[in-house]
Every structure is written in structure tokens, then in C-alpha cells.
Scaffold this active site. Structure first.
Site: not given
Ligand SMILES: *[C@@H]1O[C@H](CO)[C@@H](O)[C@H](O)[C@H]1NC(C)=O
Ligand SMILES: *[C@@H]1O[C@H](CO)[C@@H](O)[C@H](O)[C@H]1NC(C)=O
Ligand SMILES: *[C@@H]1O[C@H](CO)[C@@H](O)[C@H](O)[C@H]1NC(C)=O
Ligand SMILES: *[C@@H]1O[C@H](CO)[C@@H](O)[C@H](O)[C@H]1NC(C)=O
Ligand SMILES: *[C@@H]1O[C@H](CO)[C@@H](O)[C@H](O)[C@H]1NC(C)=O
Ligand SMILES: *[C@@H]1O[C@H](CO)[C@@H](O)[C@H](O)[C@H]1NC(C)=O
Ligand SMILES: *[C@@H]1O[C@H](CO)[C@@H](O)[C@H](O)[C@H]1NC(C)=O
Length: 320
Positions: A132, A165, A25-26, A57
Site C-alpha cells: 500500500n 503497506s 487499493d491504489d 483507498s
């Protein structure tokens, strides 16, 4: 000898033929995802990277599509610019794509558009989200995180998935920061992604239908309490004693609400599913002892039978 060589060759082929969808998501321009792409390819996997063009994010499971054929703003680190197409791939690598959408949308874009149009409908064996920038622990992050949403979207589509993550943050542009330094967090995390992926694919079975893994890496190197460079693995629970959730606080200076994360010691201590003897992932994260947590979760959201029977009993009048 000949036989042994054939077996080893066959084994290598099996690993090499596994296809991985890599997302986050970054954004596609982050060092973490590019290091992981590099190391999975080096390990012999066939990797398709499809990730948001900009930071997404905290967008949770929101599904969206580009509103125009061209970008209305620069992408992350201005790697892709305003006016460029809303999706596309690296000039020199058609396995690395960006899409102007949320992580959930990126997974659908990969499955429904990229694979049929560019890869002859090749099937995906495993989706990997991350690593993440920052941990994704506890129910609060599970629902809010874009990386987690990419992973559960993949599982809905029948493709097993793992979310990774990293606790050590370095939200950096791969063109500035991707290097071969074995002590960099991005490189340690990517090596660990390959290690767990190899272990899973070394078994003949893949992850069971509807299941996913949520992996959180600890703090690395200087930012950890004990110079952590090669974390060990530990099974954990997402729920359990010791979780944290978002909450808010009125700020008298700004006269607005601040949001923060609140630690809850034992409100969620009841255990209805899974192995109740495992520690919560948050407890292990907080121990800062060079341990990566692995929580096994299900997207079968229906309640445990004994729990749902209690609800059914309460609604008896409505249900007869
Ligand atoms: C890919 O699969 C879809 C649905 O099964 C089918 O409609 C399409 O023609 C296939 N495309 C290619 C290139 O094989
Ligand atoms: C973090 O990123 C910066 C560039 O943004 C880079 O110079 C630095 O080496 C990185 N640090 C680590 C520990 O990876
Ligand atoms: C890392 O090593 C590879 C080969 O081992 C080399 O091609 C590449 O240029 C190196 N990258 C950096 C940033 O030094
Ligand atoms: C996978 O299996 C091969 C052959 O048994 C072994 O050499 C290799 O170390 C295994 N890899 C992992 C990560 O377990
Ligand atoms: C209220 O907001 C201000 C400005 O963002 C911040 O500096 C301050 O720490 C906040 N106060 C509290 C009690 O959190
Ligand atoms: C459901 O939860 C109860 C405890 O409330 C437990 O005894 C039972 O094993 C659980 N059932 C399943 C299918 O996990
Ligand atoms: C790390 O801490 C957790 C939580 O206290 C504990 O369960 C685990 O055994 C520890 N691991 C190591 C390697 O010390």
C-alpha cells in the site's frame, strides 16, 4: 549427486507451482504493485494481479460491481480510458487485470470470474495485498483500508492472505517510475514481499485457517532517520498500548469538520487476545528504526471466552 540435484529440482518446482493473487487499493497502474508483480514472477511464483482500475483507498470492506459495461471515467493515471471495458487485462499479459470495483470486489472477481474462465479453476495459495501507499496500522486503519479489506475478504474465502503497506509514499504511475534502482522504495518493498513469501512457502505448512498477517514497512532511504535500505522484521500487535484512530475536529474557518488521526496512548492497553507482551505496531512504526512490523490477526471476530462470559452474565435475564 544425482539424488541431490533431483531434490533441489523438486524443491524449485514446489516454489514455482505456488499461485499468488496480488491486489491493492491504489490501482493496478501503481509502481508498487507492478514492482512486486515483477519480483514475485522473477522469484518463480505464478502471479495473478487483479486490482481496482482507479484509486480505492479508504473504501474499507465495501463490495461493489461495475454499473455499466464500459467505464464512465478514466482509470488511474488515465492508463485505461473512459469508454474502455469495465474490466480487462494487459494486451501482452493475461495475468494482469483491472476491475472497476473495490478491493474486496476485485478479490471476488478474481476467484469467481477470472480463475474459472481464464485459468481452468486454478487455486490460489496466498493472496497478497499491496504494498500500500502509506501505512495501515492500528484498528482505525484495519477497518478503513481497502487493502486490508482485500486481505480479509480473501481469508473469508479460505485463502490465507498478507497485507503489506509502505510508509514511504510515492503514488506514481508504473510507466513513469518502474525502474531497477535497488534504492527505490518500491523495489525495496517488493524485495521484502518476496523475502517473507519465500520464508513462508519454505515451510510445508501454509498460514493457518482464518489467520492473516498485517505487515507495515518502515520509511525507506532519505525519508527515514537512518538511511534504511534493508529493514528487519519484528512481531507486533495491532492493538495494545499506543494505537491511533480517526477522529474529527470542528474547523472555525471553513465551518466544517476536519478529520484527522488521534494517537491514543493507553485506552486500548487491555489485552484479551494474542501475545500481550508484544509492542503495538504503531509504537514500532513511530520508532522509525528500520523495522517492519508483522501483526498476526484472526477473522474469528467472536470475543475471547472470558469476555463473552461477562457479556452473557449481564444478559442473563434475556437468555434464560
Ligand atoms: C470451475 O469450478 C466451478 C465450481 O466448482 C464449476 O462450476 C465450473 O464448471 C469449473 N470450471 C472449469 C473451467 O473447470
Ligand atoms: C517518485 O515518482 C516519480 C514520478 O512520479 C519519480 O520520478 C521518482 O523517481 C519517484 N521517486 C522515488 C524515490 O521512487
Ligand atoms: C530492468 O532490468 C531488466 C533486465 O534485468 C530489463 O529487461 C528492463 O528493461 C530494466 N528496466 C528498466 C526500466 O531499466
Ligand atoms: C528456502 O530454503 C532453501 C533450501 O533450504 C534455502 O536455500 C533458501 O535460502 C530458503 N529461503 C528463505 C527465504 O528462507
Ligand atoms: C481549517 O481549514 C483550513 C482550510 O482547509 C485550513 O487551512 C486550516 O488549517 C484549518 N484549521 C485548523 C485549525 O485545522
Ligand atoms: C481470554 O482473556 C483472558 C484475560 O481476560 C485470558 O486469561 C485468556 O487466556 C484469554 N483466552 C483466550 C482463549 O485467549
Ligand atoms: C525498534 O523500536 C522498537 C520500539 O521501540 C523496538 O521494540 C525494537 O527493538 C527496535 N528495533 C531495532 C532493530 O532497533
Amino acid at each position: 549427486m544425482q539424488f541431490l540435484i533431483s531434490i533441489i529440482y523438486l524443491f524449485t518446482l514446489t516454489i514455482a507451482s505456488k499461485t499468488i493473487l496480488l491486489t491493492n487499493d491504489d490501482s493496478w497502474a501503481l509502481t508498487n504493485i507492478r514492482a512486486t508483480y515483477r519480483d514475485l514472477v522473477d522469484a518463480g511464483y505464478d502471479v495473478l494481479l487483479v486490482a481496482p482500475v482507479s484509486q480505492r483507498s479508504g473504501w474499507a470492506g465495501k463490495f461493489d460491481v461495475p454499473e455499466s459495461k464500459n467505464l464512465l471515467n478514466d482509470g488511474e493515471f488515465s492508463y485505461v480510458k473512459k469508454g474502455d471495458p469495465s474490466w480487462g487485462h494487459e494486451d501482452d499479459d493475461k495475468n494482469i487485470w483491472y476491475f472497476n470495483g473495490t478491493p474486496s470486489s476485485c478479490v471476488a472477481f478474481a476467484i469467481d470470474y477470472v480463475l474459472p474462465n481464464y485459468f481452468n479453476n486454478k487455486s490460489i495459495d496466498l493472496t497478497i495485498g499491496g504494498p500500500n501507499e502509506g501505512p495501515n496500522l492500528s484498528p482505525g486503519f484495519f477497518t478503513a483500508s481497502g487493502t486490508m479489506s482485500a486481505v480479509y475478504t480473501s481469508i473469508y474465502r479460505g485463502i490465507p492472505a498478507i497485507s503489506f503497506s509502505g510508509s514511504t509514499l510515492n503514488n506514481s504511475f508504473f510507466q513513469d517510475s518502474l525502474n531497477n534502482n535497488s534504492k527505490d522504495a518500491a523495489n525495496i518493498y517488493s524485495k521484502k514481499v518476496v523475502e517473507l513469501t519465500d520464508i513462508i512457502f519454505n515451510n510445508t505448512d501454509t498460514l493457518p485457517n482464518m489467520l492473516g498477517l498485517n505487515v507495515n514497512f518502515p520509511l525507506i532511504g532519505d525519508s527515514s532517520s537512518d538511511d534504511c535500505y534493508d529493514p528487519t522484521w519484528q512481531l507486533t500487535r495491532i492493538m495494545g498500548k499506543g494505537v491511533f484512530t480517526p477522529n474529527m475536529q470542528y474547523n472555525e474557518t471553513t465551518e466544517l469538520m476536519d478529520w484527522t488521526y488521534q494517537y491514543i496512548d493507553d485506552i486500548q492497553k487491555d489485552c484479551e487476545n494474542g501475545d500481550c507482551n508484544l509492542p503495538s505496531e504503531y509504537t514500532v512504526f513511530w520508532a522509525d528504526n528500520c523495522t517492519s512490523t508483522i501483526s498476526v490477526f484472526s477473522i474469528d471476530y467472536d470475543a475471547n471466552l472470558s469476555q463473552s462470559n461477562k457479556a452473557k452474565k449481564l444478559m442473563k435475564k434475556a437468555l434464560t
